[in-house]
Write a protein that holds these residues in place. Structure first.
Motif, PDB file in Angstrom:
ATOM      1  N   GLY A 165      77.684 -16.215  30.740  1.00 23.31           N
ATOM      2  CA  GLY A 165      76.465 -16.025  31.519  1.00 23.31           C
ATOM      3  C   GLY A 165      76.675 -14.894  32.521  1.00 23.31           C
ATOM      4  O   GLY A 165      77.801 -14.646  32.954  1.00 23.31           O
ATOM      5  N   CYS A 166      75.582 -14.198  32.865  1.00 19.48           N
ATOM      6  CA  CYS A 166      75.700 -13.146  33.884  1.00 19.48           C
ATOM      7  C   CYS A 166      75.594 -13.774  35.271  1.00 19.48           C
ATOM      8  O   CYS A 166      76.008 -13.186  36.264  1.00 19.48           O
ATOM      9  CB  CYS A 166      74.620 -12.084  33.694  1.00 19.48           C
ATOM     10  N   GLY A 167      74.982 -14.941  35.344  1.00 20.83           N
ATOM     11  CA  GLY A 167      74.847 -15.638  36.621  1.00 20.83           C
ATOM     12  C   GLY A 167      73.628 -15.237  37.433  1.00 20.83           C
ATOM     13  O   GLY A 167      73.297 -15.881  38.421  1.00 20.83           O
ATOM     14  N   LYS A 168      72.912 -14.185  37.008  1.00 18.97           N
ATOM     15  CA  LYS A 168      71.848 -13.646  37.869  1.00 18.97           C
ATOM     16  C   LYS A 168      70.467 -13.637  37.211  1.00 18.97           C
ATOM     17  O   LYS A 168      69.469 -13.541  37.900  1.00 18.97           O
ATOM     18  CB  LYS A 168      72.179 -12.198  38.258  1.00 18.97           C
ATOM     19  N   CYS A 169      70.394 -13.679  35.902  1.00 13.22           N
ATOM     20  CA  CYS A 169      69.080 -13.565  35.264  1.00 13.22           C
ATOM     21  C   CYS A 169      68.308 -14.878  35.426  1.00 13.22           C
ATOM     22  O   CYS A 169      68.852 -15.878  35.873  1.00 13.22           O
ATOM     23  CB  CYS A 169      69.231 -13.202  33.785  1.00 13.22           C
ATOM     24  N   CYS A 183      70.019 -17.815  33.612  1.00 14.28           N
ATOM     25  CA  CYS A 183      71.227 -18.293  34.297  1.00 14.28           C
ATOM     26  C   CYS A 183      70.833 -19.057  35.559  1.00 14.28           C
ATOM     27  O   CYS A 183      71.412 -20.095  35.874  1.00 14.28           O
ATOM     28  CB  CYS A 183      72.157 -17.135  34.634  1.00 14.28           C
ATOM     29  N   CYS A 217      71.367 -16.401  28.386  1.00 16.40           N
ATOM     30  CA  CYS A 217      71.484 -15.277  29.322  1.00 16.40           C
ATOM     31  C   CYS A 217      70.899 -13.989  28.744  1.00 16.40           C
ATOM     32  O   CYS A 217      71.147 -13.639  27.599  1.00 16.40           O
ATOM     33  CB  CYS A 217      72.960 -15.062  29.670  1.00 16.40           C
ATOM     34  N   ASP A 218      70.123 -13.289  29.576  1.00 18.34           N
ATOM     35  CA  ASP A 218      69.509 -12.025  29.160  1.00 18.34           C
ATOM     36  C   ASP A 218      70.505 -10.868  29.145  1.00 18.34           C
ATOM     37  O   ASP A 218      70.264  -9.857  28.492  1.00 18.34           O
ATOM     38  CB  ASP A 218      68.421 -11.615  30.174  1.00 18.34           C
ATOM     39  N   ASN A 219      71.557 -10.984  29.935  1.00 14.63           N
ATOM     40  CA  ASN A 219      72.321  -9.774  30.262  1.00 14.63           C
ATOM     41  C   ASN A 219      73.754  -9.726  29.742  1.00 14.63           C
ATOM     42  O   ASN A 219      74.403  -8.704  29.873  1.00 14.63           O
ATOM     43  CB  ASN A 219      72.360  -9.588  31.784  1.00 14.63           C
TER      44      ASN A 219
END
Ligand SMILES: [Zn+2]
Ligand SMILES: [Zn+2]
Lengths: 245, 396
Positions: B89-93, B96, B104-106
């Protein structure tokens, strides 16, 4: 396109994995889409793709011959859309500073600001062919919209619009990028294909994706430079070639 | 370093490759101490996922020590003993932030494959083909972890290495399977597949209030483990008709929740369609010709067996298209389908707590611990399920 970025070589004469994957799965989807719209030609193309994908047949060249002339005759207008979990103000400000845009289009080398509304762009096509144009802002609506067009003598004449509107449910901002190139055939068309190959819509989509990733996470995910068993093998085959060749 | 590379269908080799380096500011480098095989790796090894490339390092379930971190990693320190969730996961999208890390998008650097095939791209996964990002996997001495603050978790003192390693993948996948079933006290839960993920789904179903759990498999050691370790009743699908047996066990209702912990290479086994294993022949033939990418035997059985209005929870991996999907039964029986790759980051803290309290002990999944150099044999053993092998774990 991105599938081969980390330097791997595909075996001669077999379709690339991206094409195969797309043909196997997309072929069927296209088949269904064709059947649904009553277009049996499209359905048959889908079925054919499916079988070609299944057999790992190289598709790209025959497909290009069949599909592309039709595409090239159309005026090139392309749109891409993305939702970014960031307020419109922030995205607008980022885009308004045209220097930031170089990070979104890998073909761009430099963006020079000439005045409040004019800028000079330098890019390169495949093989390093230089592409240069001047661009002028038309309409700028704070936090909503930016439009621009290229000036006389541009190697890549086009108009562009980027639109920001709030996404429902607090999801951030919906961003649309529309690019309209001069109808191909003239110098503009050549430049488009020189710069983008055959897929300006993919370029636009990837630009918005980069924008999203930069704004949301502050970096672009990458696998470039990671280890694999390919690097070593590549070197070994190269050495073997030197010895035998 | 040494790493296990996929070189072609059923061709795995331990090779010398360069060490990984920090490539982005949120990366960390982990020195791998344990790395486990997973059933879903078998789909890659068998060539059922079309975006593998020769030289790819596989493996996605691992434990290790942080040895290096990028300038923007703030929650980890060198020397931390950590597990890493297999799905990045990027943690920010938006996804997430809503704890849907596998969406996750990123985190997928090569989104074109999935966008073309699936319409959208999902998260990157370690060592799991180029459609899922092409990230190098964990069957190696070192591994690079992107977005390390989101994906690495410090292992509490009281949790052993052998317990912790499975919190990367098998435990959260099984736990999420049970969670998606929205199990209510008194529910009867049937779990297809008694491998690592199935075992964890059974344990989790009990933790969530299931009254009875039924494990389905054909390997005696797995069925035994489901009984002895996970507390499930068991059915051997090579000996009994699963529909008849499940209805007999549930007063004709069928299980309230059906969990698929098998995925795309399922066998239909015994005559589930009366008389002949036509179904198996059909799916295997079409899969071999690449006219169908996945064998949906378990899905078909679940739809048939599930009680009216029940829930199907799918964590077994599917790659593409399936044929002869009994949509009429699913629609008219008002079934709910829940599915997905695991959102492990959502569960890790809770899972470590369960382990520390002694309510869950995944260590028994580890039946074989081998040196990384023996990894190709380890996979062969895991694939053939020889020597009662549940999971082989490699220690580089
Ligand atoms: Zn797994
Ligand atoms: Zn994300």
């Amino acid at each position: 396109m991105t599938g081969d970025r980390d330097g791997g070589r595909r075996p001669e004469g077999s379709a690339g994995t991206l094409e195969r994957w797309a043909a196997i799965l997309g072929g069927t989807a296209l088949g269904f889409a064709g059947a649904r719209r009553g277009s049996w030609a499209l359905a048959a193309l889908g079925g054919g793709l499916f079988l070609a994908g299944a057999a790992g047949v190289p598709l790209s060249s025959p497909l290009r011959q069949v599909a592309l002339p039709a595409v090239r005759r159309e005026p090139t207008t392309t749109q891409a859309n993305v939702t970014i979990a960031v307020p419109a103000e922030k995205l607008f400000r980022h885009w308004r500073n045209v220097r930031h845009l170089a990070a979104l289009f890998p073909h761009l080398d430099a963006v020079e600001i000439l005045s409040d509304t004019e800028s000079r762009w330098k890019a390169h096509g495949p093989g390093g062919v230089p592409v240069v144009w001047n661009s002028r802002l038309d309409k700028v609506r704070e936090n909503e919209l930016i439009t621009w067009h290229t000036l006389e003598g541009a190697d890549l004449p086009h108009r562009g619009t980027v639109l920001f509107r709030p996404a429902p449910g607090g999801r951030g901002t919906e961003v649309s990028l529309t690019l309209a190139y001069h109808p191909p055939g003239g110098a503009g068309g050549n430049a488009v294909s020189r710069l983008f190959g055959a897929a300006p819509e993919q370029q636009a989509r990837e630009a918005l994706r980069r924008l999203k990733r930069i704004m949301e996470v502050g970096e672009l995910p990458t696998i470039e430079g990671q280890p694999s068993g390919r690097a070593e093998r590549g070197r070994v085959t190269a050495k073997l070639r030197e010895v035998t060749g | 370093m040494r790493a296990l590379c996929w070189n072609g269908v059923n061709d795995l080799r331990v090779e010398r490759v360069p060490d990984p380096t920090i490539l982005a500011p949120q990366d960390a480098i982990i020195k791998v101490s344990l790395s486990s095989v997973c059933g879903s790796d078998l789909h890659l090894i068998g060539g059922y996922v079309p975006t593998m490339r020769a030289g790819d390092i596989i493996g996605h379930e691992f434990l290790g020590e942080v040895v290096e971190k990028g300038p923007e990693v703030t929650r980890l320190n060198r020397g931390d003993r950590v597990i890493t969730v297999s799905i990045i996961g990027c943690g920010k999208c938006w996804h997430c932030e809503h704890e849907e890390f596998s969406l996750c998008d990123n985190s997928n650097p090569q989104p074109a494959f999935e966008e073309m095939a699936y319409g959208h791209c999902t998260a990157g996964i370690f060592g799991y083909s180029h459609a899922f990002g092409g990230y190098a996997g964990s069957h190696a001495e070192y591994i690079r972890v992107p977005f390390a603050d989101t994906n690495c978790f410090r292992v509490p003192e009281g949790v052993t290495d052998e317990q912790a390693v499975f919190v990367s993948d098998a435990v959260p996948t099984g736990y999420m399977a049970a969670d998606m079933g929205a199990i209510k006290p008194g529910d009867v839960v049937a779990v297809w597949g008694c491998g690592g993920v199935g075992q964890m789904a059974m344990k989790s179903a009990f933790l969530m209030g299931a009254e009875r759990v039924i494990g389905i498999d054909r390997f005696p050691d797995r069925l035994r483990a489901a009984q002895m370790k996970a507390g499930a009743e068991t059915l051997d699908y090579s000996r009994v008709d699963i529909y008849d047996a499940l209805l007999a066990m549930t007063g004709g209702r069928g299980p309230d929740v059906c969990i698929d912990a098998v995925g795309m290479e399922a066998d239909s086994g015994a005559p589930s369609i009366k008389g002949l294993a036509i179904e198996d022949l059909y799916d295997r033939g079409k899969q071999a010709l690449r006219l169908e990418s996945d064998r949906p035997a378990v899905l078909r059985q679940m739809i048939q067996c599930c009680r009216k209005g029940g829930t199907l929870s799918i964590v077994g991996v599917y790659g593409g298209l399936i044929d002869k999907f009994p949509m009429g039964a699913a629609m008219n029986k008002a079934l709910t389908f829940r599915m997905g790759q695991q959102h492990g980051q959502r569960y890790v803290k809770r899972l470590f707590e369960h382990i520390e309290k002694g309510e869950l002990d995944p260590a028994y999944l580890l039946t074989h611990k081998w040196a990384l150099d023996d990894a190709p044999q380890g996979y062969r053993m895991f694939k053939e399920k020889a020597d009662d092998c549940m999971r082989v774990v490699f220690a580089p």
